[in-house]
Design a protein around this motif. Structure first.
Motif, PDB file in Angstrom:
ATOM      1  N   ALA A   1       0.847  -1.195   0.000  1.00 42.84           N
ATOM      2  CA  ALA A   1       0.000   0.000   0.000  1.00 42.84           C
ATOM      3  C   ALA A   1       0.881   1.242   0.000  1.00 42.84           C
ATOM      4  O   ALA A   1       1.995   1.237   0.521  1.00 42.84           O
ATOM      5  N   LYS A   2       0.392   2.310  -0.594  1.00 43.92           N
ATOM      6  CA  LYS A   2       1.068   3.610  -0.667  1.00 43.92           C
ATOM      7  C   LYS A   2       2.346   3.568  -1.509  1.00 43.92           C
ATOM      8  O   LYS A   2       3.230   4.393  -1.339  1.00 43.92           O
ATOM      9  N   THR A   3       2.446   2.601  -2.423  1.00 41.65           N
ATOM     10  CA  THR A   3       3.606   2.523  -3.320  1.00 41.65           C
ATOM     11  C   THR A   3       3.341   3.390  -4.527  1.00 41.65           C
ATOM     12  O   THR A   3       2.262   3.341  -5.127  1.00 41.65           O
ATOM     13  N   ARG A   4       4.311   4.204  -4.894  1.00 45.71           N
ATOM     14  CA  ARG A   4       4.174   5.017  -6.099  1.00 45.71           C
ATOM     15  C   ARG A   4       4.603   4.183  -7.294  1.00 45.71           C
ATOM     16  O   ARG A   4       5.664   3.573  -7.295  1.00 45.71           O
ATOM     17  N   LEU A   5       3.754   4.195  -8.318  1.00 44.89           N
ATOM     18  CA  LEU A   5       3.966   3.356  -9.486  1.00 44.89           C
ATOM     19  C   LEU A   5       4.118   4.208 -10.736  1.00 44.89           C
ATOM     20  O   LEU A   5       3.362   5.152 -10.953  1.00 44.89           O
ATOM     21  N   ILE A   6       5.096   3.848 -11.535  1.00 45.83           N
ATOM     22  CA  ILE A   6       5.258   4.463 -12.847  1.00 45.83           C
ATOM     23  C   ILE A   6       5.117   3.332 -13.857  1.00 45.83           C
ATOM     24  O   ILE A   6       5.890   2.380 -13.852  1.00 45.83           O
ATOM     25  N   VAL A   7       4.126   3.426 -14.711  1.00 42.11           N
ATOM     26  CA  VAL A   7       3.842   2.375 -15.676  1.00 42.11           C
ATOM     27  C   VAL A   7       4.513   2.716 -17.005  1.00 42.11           C
ATOM     28  O   VAL A   7       4.312   3.800 -17.561  1.00 42.11           O
ATOM     29  N   ASN A   8       5.318   1.781 -17.507  1.00 44.97           N
ATOM     30  CA  ASN A   8       5.987   1.951 -18.788  1.00 44.97           C
ATOM     31  C   ASN A   8       5.046   1.483 -19.899  1.00 44.97           C
ATOM     32  O   ASN A   8       5.097   0.341 -20.348  1.00 44.97           O
ATOM     33  N   ALA A   9       4.183   2.374 -20.337  1.00 46.11           N
ATOM     34  CA  ALA A   9       3.194   2.032 -21.362  1.00 46.11           C
ATOM     35  C   ALA A   9       3.857   1.767 -22.707  1.00 46.11           C
ATOM     36  O   ALA A   9       3.360   0.976 -23.504  1.00 46.11           O
ATOM     37  N   TRP A  10       4.985   2.403 -22.985  1.00 47.48           N
ATOM     38  CA  TRP A  10       5.712   2.176 -24.227  1.00 47.48           C
ATOM     39  C   TRP A  10       6.093   0.705 -24.359  1.00 47.48           C
ATOM     40  O   TRP A  10       5.924   0.101 -25.412  1.00 47.48           O
ATOM     41  N   ALA A  11       6.591   0.108 -23.274  1.00 49.64           N
ATOM     42  CA  ALA A  11       6.995  -1.304 -23.303  1.00 49.64           C
ATOM     43  C   ALA A  11       5.784  -2.225 -23.419  1.00 49.64           C
ATOM     44  O   ALA A  11       5.841  -3.248 -24.107  1.00 49.64           O
ATOM     45  N   ILE A  12       4.678  -1.871 -22.784  1.00 44.78           N
ATOM     46  CA  ILE A  12       3.462  -2.701 -22.857  1.00 44.78           C
ATOM     47  C   ILE A  12       2.962  -2.767 -24.293  1.00 44.78           C
ATOM     48  O   ILE A  12       2.579  -3.822 -24.782  1.00 44.78           O
TER      49      ILE A  12
END
Length: 158
Positions: free
Chosen positions: A43-54
């Motif tokens: 919980a409370k983890t900051r996430l950065i999603v690499n949409a380019w790789a997806i």
């Protein structure tokens, strides 16, 4: 026009504006299934999603680096409400972009008019190389030359 819509989807898959989604924070702990093992996200983890790789994942897309609009032909694929999260163009959940459907419709209609009224050509070979930053930009500008394709008689009947 179905093929043009597929071209829009494929263009957005390969050449979306940004490589990363806006930073998110998990509200509760969860487990995310990975291809090799599962990941615990506290919980409370900051996430950065690499949409380019997806959008270029070979486990999700066949020949992911190739521009193939036909991959969307005869398939029901909603790029706004993508249940498999294979493109993530406009974010997901509450953080998704509310104007996405209107934006896609405007792009679709604008392209239809541009291709209906004009013939397009380029004097140089089109270079699709990119450079990365907060957004993904083309290294070389695209210079396309439009020429009017309708006769004056066709215009008077509109």
């Amino acid at each position: 026009m179905e093929y043009l819509h597929c071209v829009v989807k494929e263009t957005l898959r390969l050449y979306a504006l940004g490589p990363l989604l806006v930073v998110h924070e998990s509200t509760e702990a969860c487990i995310v299934e990975g291809f090799d093992h599962d990941y615990l996200i506290p919980a409370k983890t900051r996430l950065i999603v690499n949409a380019w790789a997806i959008r270029r994942d070979p486990r999700v897309w066949i020949q992911p680096l190739e521009f193939k609009p036909k991959r969307f032909m005869d398939k029901i694929f909603d790029i706004i409400k993508d249940p498999e999260l294979s493109m993530i163009l406009f974010g997901v959940g509450r953080g998704g972009f509310l104007g996405a459907s209107m934006g896609i419709s405007i792009v679709d209609v604008a392209l239809r008019y541009l291709f209906h009224y004009y013939n397009w050509r380029s004097e140089d070979e089109i270079d699709m190389n990119e450079y990365f930053g907060a957004t993904i930009l083309r290294k070389e500008h695209l210079f396309a030359i439009p020429t009017w394709r309708l006769s004056l008689n066709a215009l008077s009947s509109l």
